[in-house]
Design a protein around this motif. Structure first.
Motif, PDB file in Angstrom:
ATOM      1  N   GLY A   1       0.768  -1.232   0.000  1.00 53.52           N
ATOM      2  CA  GLY A   1       0.000   0.000   0.000  1.00 53.52           C
ATOM      3  C   GLY A   1       0.798   1.280   0.000  1.00 53.52           C
ATOM      4  N   VAL A   2       1.996   1.243  -0.537  1.00 55.91           N
ATOM      5  CA  VAL A   2       2.858   2.424  -0.577  1.00 55.91           C
ATOM      6  C   VAL A   2       3.091   2.814  -2.033  1.00 55.91           C
ATOM      7  N   LEU A   3       3.126   4.119  -2.295  1.00 57.55           N
ATOM      8  CA  LEU A   3       3.414   4.635  -3.627  1.00 57.55           C
ATOM      9  C   LEU A   3       4.757   5.340  -3.632  1.00 57.55           C
ATOM     10  N   SER A   4       5.530   5.121  -4.682  1.00 60.32           N
ATOM     11  CA  SER A   4       6.749   5.887  -4.924  1.00 60.32           C
ATOM     12  C   SER A   4       6.350   7.022  -5.854  1.00 60.32           C
ATOM     13  N   ILE A   5       6.671   8.251  -5.457  1.00 60.36           N
ATOM     14  CA  ILE A   5       6.234   9.419  -6.213  1.00 60.36           C
ATOM     15  C   ILE A   5       7.431  10.295  -6.550  1.00 60.36           C
ATOM     16  N   VAL A   6       7.451  10.785  -7.797  1.00 59.75           N
ATOM     17  CA  VAL A   6       8.438  11.761  -8.233  1.00 59.75           C
ATOM     18  C   VAL A   6       7.664  12.999  -8.673  1.00 59.75           C
ATOM     19  N   ALA A   7       7.993  14.136  -8.091  1.00 54.63           N
ATOM     20  CA  ALA A   7       7.361  15.397  -8.461  1.00 54.63           C
ATOM     21  C   ALA A   7       8.090  15.995  -9.663  1.00 54.63           C
ATOM     22  N   ASP A   8       7.425  16.907 -10.347  1.00 59.54           N
ATOM     23  CA  ASP A   8       8.033  17.512 -11.532  1.00 59.54           C
ATOM     24  C   ASP A   8       9.248  18.368 -11.211  1.00 59.54           C
ATOM     25  N   ASP A   9       9.437  18.739  -9.945  1.00 63.83           N
ATOM     26  CA  ASP A   9      10.618  19.515  -9.561  1.00 63.83           C
ATOM     27  C   ASP A   9      11.772  18.614  -9.119  1.00 63.83           C
ATOM     28  N   GLY A  10      11.595  17.285  -9.282  1.00 66.37           N
ATOM     29  CA  GLY A  10      12.668  16.341  -8.971  1.00 66.37           C
ATOM     30  C   GLY A  10      12.603  15.712  -7.599  1.00 66.37           C
TER      31      GLY A  10
END
Length: 101
Positions: free
Chosen positions: A12-21
């Motif tokens: 139940g965990v998400l790895s997230i990358v934002a557009d600012d890195g």
């Protein structure tokens, strides 16, 4: 914040990358108690997350805004390996990494 990448991880965990890195992990498990998110207890359904840029969503109708995903920031990436940090206010986890080089 705009979401550049989202990847489902086990448990139940998400790895997230934002557009600012910025990169981090977001724990969806506290949301699974709510009707809209209950279908995500099935790992197959959870893995079908779709990136909408300013939100993420699943076929069951559950969604989270980028603002919700970026709300809790803990600037200590080593915490991921040692001790996950859960915010008492939001009960979600968002751990920030340095921008990609």
């Amino acid at each position: 914040m705009k979401i550049a990448e989202v990847k489902p991880l086990p448990n139940g965990v998400l790895s997230i990358v934002a557009d600012d890195g910025r990169e981090g992990l977001f724990d969806v498990r506290p949301y699974l108690q709510y009707a809209a998110f209950q279908a995500l207890q099935d790992g197959v359904e959870f893995s079908k997350v779709v990136n909408g840029g300013y939100f993420i969503e699943w076929a069951c109708g559950a969604d989270l805004s980028a603002d919700s995903l970026g709300k809790t920031r803990i600037p200590e990436p080593s915490a991921i390996v040692s001790t996950p940090v859960i915010s008492p206010m939001t009960s979600n986890m968002w751990l920030i990494y340095a921008p990609r080089s």
